[in-house]
Design an enzyme around this catalytic site. Structure first.
Site, PDB file in Angstrom:
ATOM      1  CG  HIS A 139     -23.264-104.732  -0.517  1.00 51.09           C
ATOM      2  ND1 HIS A 139     -23.197-105.889  -0.074  1.00 51.09           N
ATOM      3  CD2 HIS A 139     -22.450-103.902   0.099  1.00 51.09           C
ATOM      4  CE1 HIS A 139     -22.299-106.079   0.921  1.00 51.09           C
ATOM      5  NE2 HIS A 139     -22.017-104.832   1.002  1.00 51.09           N
ATOM      6  CB  CYS A 140     -27.946-108.159  -0.358  1.00 48.59           C
ATOM      7  SG  CYS A 140     -28.852-108.478  -2.001  1.00 48.59           S
ATOM      8  CD  GLU A 141     -24.823-114.828  -0.824  1.00 51.58           C
ATOM      9  OE1 GLU A 141     -24.085-115.827  -1.237  1.00 51.58           O
ATOM     10  OE2 GLU A 141     -26.103-115.122  -0.092  1.00 51.58           O
ATOM     11  CE1 TYR A 179     -17.631-108.346   1.423  1.00 50.46           C
ATOM     12  CE2 TYR A 179     -17.948-110.737   1.574  1.00 50.46           C
ATOM     13  CZ  TYR A 179     -17.218-109.741   1.679  1.00 50.46           C
ATOM     14  OH  TYR A 179     -15.946-109.934   2.396  1.00 50.46           O
TER      15      TYR A 179
END
Length: 241
Positions: A139-141, A179
């Site tokens: 995942h990233c932002e 996130y």
């Protein structure tokens, strides 16, 4: 309930052991969204190619996205019938990760870091751990670019290190909404808070890490193209008999 008000337009530390609990039934659904960008030439797959038998509820087959609710169930051990461990790879920049993250997540955003974590996890898999019983979640932002890109690259590394159709780690997933969405819905399950990539207080750091990030992945693309050219140049010439 949600941890904070937000709109719905959501753009390897230690591998954590899952407690043995009674598993719940798993079903799959599909939908169509954007595909992850190419990082290196995709390996050609035969017409009979079938995706690995995924063992978590997913939102789509192309990126194998899981919801934040499914992530919570994975963390609580509700899929222990299928997985012994899970690995969360947080592809955000360092200051984003330090501001808050999923417990046990490993923070990597440079291409070399994914090479290293693949080798490390594969070595662990050579022992008592079976790779097909490890869920790897990226995942990233927002899980729009950095996370899907890393997941795609990790799968390609696995293809290059195995004879088709074998995979060491067939269970790869992208956390849908990233996130930001996970923290919005389950902040009590996070360590720390939430800092956006675009936070004004971190713009100098954002600019520096963005430059490092782009350089890292552009170097990978360059190497892939050179290897492809060398391979073609060394191919034997056909002769007429």
């Amino acid at each position: 309930g949600e941890c904070w008000g937000a709109s719905n337009d959501d753009d390897l530390g230690p591998i954590r052991k899952i407690a043995r609990t009674k598993s719940m039934s798993v079903s799959t659904t599909t939908s169509t969204t954007e595909s992850s960008p190419n990082l290196m030439p995709h390996l050609s797959l035969p017409p009979s190619y079938k995706a690995p038998n995924l063992k978590l509820p997913i939102k789509e087959n192309s990126l194998n996205r899981i919801s934040s609710e499914t992530m919570i169930r994975l963390m609580k051990g509700e899929f222990a019938e299928h997985f012994d461990r899970y690995l969360v790879i947080d592809c955000r920049y360092t200051y984003e990760y330090k501001g808050g993250h999923i417990p046990g997540a490993k923070n990597i955003h440079l291409r070399q870091g994914f090479d290293d974590v693949y080798k490390e996890t594969r070595r662990e898999g050579g022992g008592s751990m079976r790779g097909d019983r490890v869920a790897v979640v990226f995942h990233c932002e927002y899980s729009k670019h950095r996370g899907p890109k890393a997941c795609d690259y990790f799968r390609q590394l696995d293809r290059l290190n195995n004879e088709y159709p074998k995979l060491t780690f067939p269970q790869l997933f992208v956390l849908d909404g990233g996130y930001r969405n996970f923290f919005r819905r389950h902040c009590e399950m996070c360590e720390g808070n939430y800092i956006s990539m675009w936070d004004d207080a971190y713009q100098p750091e954002c600019k520096r890490q963005t430059s490092e990030h782009r350089k890292s992945w552009s170097e990978q693309n360059g190497r892939s193209k050179r290897c492809s050219i060398r391979s073609r140049s060394r191919a034997p010439r056909k002769t007429l008999n």
